[in-house]
Motif scaffolding. Sequence first.
Motif, short mmCIF file in Angstrom:
data_model
loop_
_atom_site.label_atom_id
_atom_site.label_comp_id
_atom_site.label_asym_id
_atom_site.label_seq_id
_atom_site.Cartn_x
_atom_site.Cartn_y
_atom_site.Cartn_z
N THR A 6 0.82 -1.20 0.00
CA THR A 6 0.00 0.00 0.00
C THR A 6 0.86 1.26 0.00
OG1 THR A 6 -1.73 -1.19 1.22
CG2 THR A 6 -1.83 1.22 1.22
N ALA A 7 1.90 1.28 0.84
CA ALA A 7 2.79 2.44 0.91
C ALA A 7 3.50 2.66 -0.42
CB ALA A 7 3.80 2.24 2.03
N SER A 8 3.92 1.57 -1.07
CA SER A 8 4.61 1.70 -2.36
C SER A 8 3.68 2.21 -3.44
CB SER A 8 5.20 0.34 -2.77
OG SER A 8 6.22 -0.05 -1.88
N LEU A 9 2.43 1.73 -3.41
CA LEU A 9 1.45 2.20 -4.40
C LEU A 9 1.16 3.70 -4.21
CD1 LEU A 9 -1.05 -0.80 -4.46
CD2 LEU A 9 0.48 -0.08 -6.30
N ILE A 10 1.08 4.13 -2.95
CA ILE A 10 0.84 5.55 -2.67
C ILE A 10 2.01 6.39 -3.17
CG2 ILE A 10 0.63 7.27 -0.83
CD1 ILE A 10 -0.95 5.17 0.76
N ARG A 11 3.24 5.94 -2.88
CA ARG A 11 4.42 6.68 -3.35
C ARG A 11 4.45 6.74 -4.87
NH1 ARG A 11 7.06 3.88 0.91
NH2 ARG A 11 7.79 2.31 -0.57
N LEU A 12 4.10 5.62 -5.50
CA LEU A 12 4.10 5.57 -6.96
C LEU A 12 3.07 6.53 -7.54
CD1 LEU A 12 5.18 4.21 -9.52
CD2 LEU A 12 3.42 2.46 -9.23
N THR A 13 1.87 6.55 -6.94
CA THR A 13 0.79 7.42 -7.42
C THR A 13 1.15 8.89 -7.23
OG1 THR A 13 -0.84 5.72 -6.87
CG2 THR A 13 -1.66 7.96 -7.22
N VAL A 14 1.66 9.23 -6.03
CA VAL A 14 2.06 10.60 -5.76
C VAL A 14 3.19 11.04 -6.69
CG1 VAL A 14 3.12 12.12 -4.04
CG2 VAL A 14 1.30 10.54 -3.36
N GLY A 15 4.13 10.14 -6.92
CA GLY A 15 5.25 10.46 -7.81
C GLY A 15 4.79 10.71 -9.23
#
Length: 317
Positions: free
Chosen positions: A291-300
């Motif tokens: 979940t944290a990686s997906l959030i970082r990817l989306t924000v990026g």
Amino acid sequence: MQNKPQENLVGVSVIVPVYNDAEHIAPLIESLLNQDYRRDLLEIIIVDNNSTDRTREIVRRYPVTLLEEKEIQSSYASRNRGINSAGHDVLAFIDSDCLADKQWIAKGVERLLGPGADLVGAKVEFSLSPRRAAAEMYDAVTHFDFENSIREGKGTGAGNLFVHRYVFEEIGLFPDDVESGGDFQWSNRAIQNGFRLVYSPDAVVIHPARGLRALLKKRRRTGGGAVEYWRKAGLAWWKILLLILRMLLPRRLSMLKKAVNERGTPDMHRKILRIWGISYICTLTTLLAITASLIRLTVGQGARQKKSQKKQKKCCF
């Protein structure tokens, strides 16, 4: 292999990536130096990946080659550095926190040079501490099950791997831009390109079973690696969501009992409920990491899009 004439043996380059592992690197090197294999045919390459402890100091005490991978912080980049410097056409891979059985190289080479093999994944046995904690038991019965992953055509890990150099020359090196799972990605690519991956139960390495803290650290890393793999594979968002939803369900107790029967010891059944609890904690940790990686990817991606839009507006004036 013991009855095979020594002059028929082949040269082997053993490649070991290491990062801040002063605790284990000396025993590992000693297990490699004590192999039942002609020493003049054996090249041991230790690739340090920016260690800040005494790892390099310890390695320099031994008659091995010490290289450094300073540019990319990745065990796969370190392995690639070793591959590019290796002097032999048979490459063997082992992790720095393992111990090699005395016949490890002999048995691995025997299988690699046998019929129908381009690369060999081999057996990892676990050593448990005297405490025999539930987390260690869970690690021992669920991880590094290379026999089943090879049988199912999924690939294998680089913690115990033998490869002909021509496989790397044909399909390229390990992906060095992933946090975890690069070895399985690479070996699966080898399979998809027609190379034959086989299993050896005789070329054994011993890995210390991990406690809960180490297990959770690994799960955080593999969770992030899964997201990177999905992104590169172009996996649809609905499939990713389905995978995440499945993780919310605890592992079936019957599956753990089967794993204990296949890879564990009888005393593990007495702690089966604790092992089940550890499995769910590990699953939730993986889920949080994903979940944290997906959030970082989306924000990026959003930030990159905004930056691109600003550039386009500037170009219009």
